[in-house]
Enzyme design. Structure first.
Site, PDB file in Angstrom:
ATOM      1  N   GLU A 187       0.814  -1.215   0.000  1.00 55.63           N
ATOM      2  CA  GLU A 187       0.000   0.000   0.000  1.00 55.63           C
ATOM      3  C   GLU A 187       0.847   1.265   0.000  1.00 55.63           C
ATOM      4  O   GLU A 187       0.524   2.230  -0.713  1.00 55.63           O
ATOM      5  CB  GLU A 187      -0.950   0.005   1.207  1.00 55.63           C
ATOM      6  CG  GLU A 187      -2.178  -0.858   1.063  1.00 55.63           C
ATOM      7  CD  GLU A 187      -1.903  -2.349   1.197  1.00 55.63           C
ATOM      8  OE1 GLU A 187      -2.785  -3.154   0.833  1.00 55.63           O
ATOM      9  OE2 GLU A 187      -0.794  -2.710   1.661  1.00 55.63           O
ATOM     10  N   HIS A 235      -9.561  -5.535  10.647  1.00 47.05           N
ATOM     11  CA  HIS A 235     -10.262  -5.351   9.374  1.00 47.05           C
ATOM     12  C   HIS A 235     -11.619  -4.691   9.573  1.00 47.05           C
ATOM     13  O   HIS A 235     -12.478  -4.763   8.699  1.00 47.05           O
ATOM     14  CB  HIS A 235     -10.462  -6.696   8.669  1.00 47.05           C
ATOM     15  CG  HIS A 235      -9.205  -7.452   8.401  1.00 47.05           C
ATOM     16  ND1 HIS A 235      -8.550  -8.162   9.366  1.00 47.05           N
ATOM     17  CD2 HIS A 235      -8.474  -7.596   7.262  1.00 47.05           C
ATOM     18  CE1 HIS A 235      -7.471  -8.719   8.840  1.00 47.05           C
ATOM     19  NE2 HIS A 235      -7.401  -8.389   7.564  1.00 47.05           N
TER      20      HIS A 235
END
Length: 396
Positions: A125, A194
């Site tokens: 990322e 998450h």
């Protein structure tokens, strides 16, 4: 020129995704690799075997006029239309190309625009976000997909220090037209790492615009606005809404459709209590309003749509009418979006309040994994109903 857009009609599958369709996509991905990549893949289409690779239907005027659309279809169509209209727009992220998106948001886009504009990235990322910001510096319009915004923590330096602050620090000489999008907040049974809502995190940073759509119409109009905007935009989706169908107006399916950034939507008008919410929590607020209506309480539900800029005018006007406020969000309570809304109302409309404001938020703990504990950690419809009753001094 890799950014030349083909003019012919492109077929896309408009049918619901199934387990078998995922398997077919993986199978044909293997076929493409073994045939030597995309040149061989498109050769099969040219010699009349394209039906083996894509049994999809073409969009037609009848399909465009459909009364309902899923959030997944809204995202896909908005991306498609903006990429078709502007050759500077491109999509990048993990599995957005060959696999057609982890949630199949980018289905059909690689076929239509090629790997130069639908770019599969490594699992890094920080790396691909930095590349996207650099591309935006030079006038391109990247749409960076995070498989979940929890993973964007790896890229926070590029999002905040590079994207959000550059326009200000360059005295307006460098604009950064980039969109960071992906699922935000809790899904189901995916654990603490998450399941976090980042609306308040990004909403606190000058230089960013932060959007959190609820319905398909929200999603189409706001994503188009985000891609066209000259500033960096955080686009917070909800994984559990991807498959949800919502009614859409004829205006919303037009390719020119766009919603203004920074403007909330009053979903239901009411006179007794104002309920603000965003993303998935709008649905909870609407269900709560139905229950309250049966008990004689008229709730006005505001779909925020935009976290930054926040539509303070609409919120305060509503509170001045109803004299009561309940805020709903699934993020942490401390320093949350609801806290900012409450402060705005206290600063601008305190004398109109007939009851203390109520904040409904997620529990102040990392998200539990167990299903029963997860439910307890997230706001529920009954929590909103009880809070609204308290502000109206009804027994709960």
């Amino acid at each position: 020129n890799p950014f030349v857009v083909p003019t012919q009609l492109i077929c896309q599958d408009t049918s619901p995704l199934t387990a078998s369709s995922y398997e077919e996509q993986e199978m044909w991905g293997t076929v493409r690799q073994r045939l030597g990549g995309y040149s061989a893949y498109y050769s099969l289409q040219r010699i009349g075997l394209g039906h083996l690779l894509n049994s999809s239907k073409c969009y037609s005027s009848e399909a465009a006029a459909a009364k309902k659309m899923t959030v997944r279809e809204a995202l896909n169509s908005a991306l498609d239309e903006e990429m078709s209209a502007d050759p500077k727009v491109f999509l990048m992220g993990e599995e957005v190309g060959e696999y057609q998106g982890a949630y199949k948001i980018s289905k059909g886009l690689l076929e239509k625009y090629g790997p130069e504009r639908v770019c599969d990235t490594p699992i890094t990322e920080a790396g691909f976000t930095g590349i996207g910001v650099g591309a935006a510096y030079y006038g391109l319009k990247p749409v960076v997909e995070f498989m979940t915004f929890n993973f964007a923590m790896q890229a926070m330096d590029h999002i905040i220090n590079s994207a959000a602050k550059t326009n200000y620090m360059s005295a307006g000489q460098i604009s950064v037209p980039i969109v960071f999008r992906g699922p935000n907040g809790a899904a189901a049974g995916v654990g603490a790492q998450h399941s976090q809502c980042y609306a308040a995190w990004y909403g606190s940073c000058p230089g960013l615009k932060v959007l959190a759509p609820y319905s398909s119409e929200d999603t189409r109009g706001l994503l188009k606005a985000a891609i066209r905007d000259p500033d960096p935009v955080i686009f917070l989706e909800n994984e559990l809404l991807y498959g949800e169908s919502f009614p859409v107006s004829a205006e919303a399916v037009d390719s020119s459709f766009c919603l203004p950034i920074g403007k909330a939507k009053i979903e239901i008008e009411g006179k007794d209590v104002t309920i603000t919410a965003f993303s998935k929590m709008v649905g909870y607020a609407l269900k709560a309003a139905e229950i309250l209506a049966k008990e004689g309480i008229s709730a006005e539900v505001i779909n925020l749509r935009s976290i930054r800029p926040l539509d303070r005018a609409t919120i305060n006007a509503s509170v001045r009418k109803t004299n009561r406020l309940v805020t709903v969000e699934e993020g942490f309570p401390q320093h949350g979006v609801g806290a900012e809304i409450c402060t705005s109302v206290i600063e601008e409309s305190f004398e109109y309040l007939d009851a203390p404001v109520e904040r409904i938020a997620g529990a102040d703990v990392p998200m539990p994994y167990a299903a029963n504990l997860e439910r307890m950690a997230l706001p529920q419809v009954e929590d909103v109903v009880r809070a609204a009753k308290r502000t109206c001094y009804r027994s709960v």
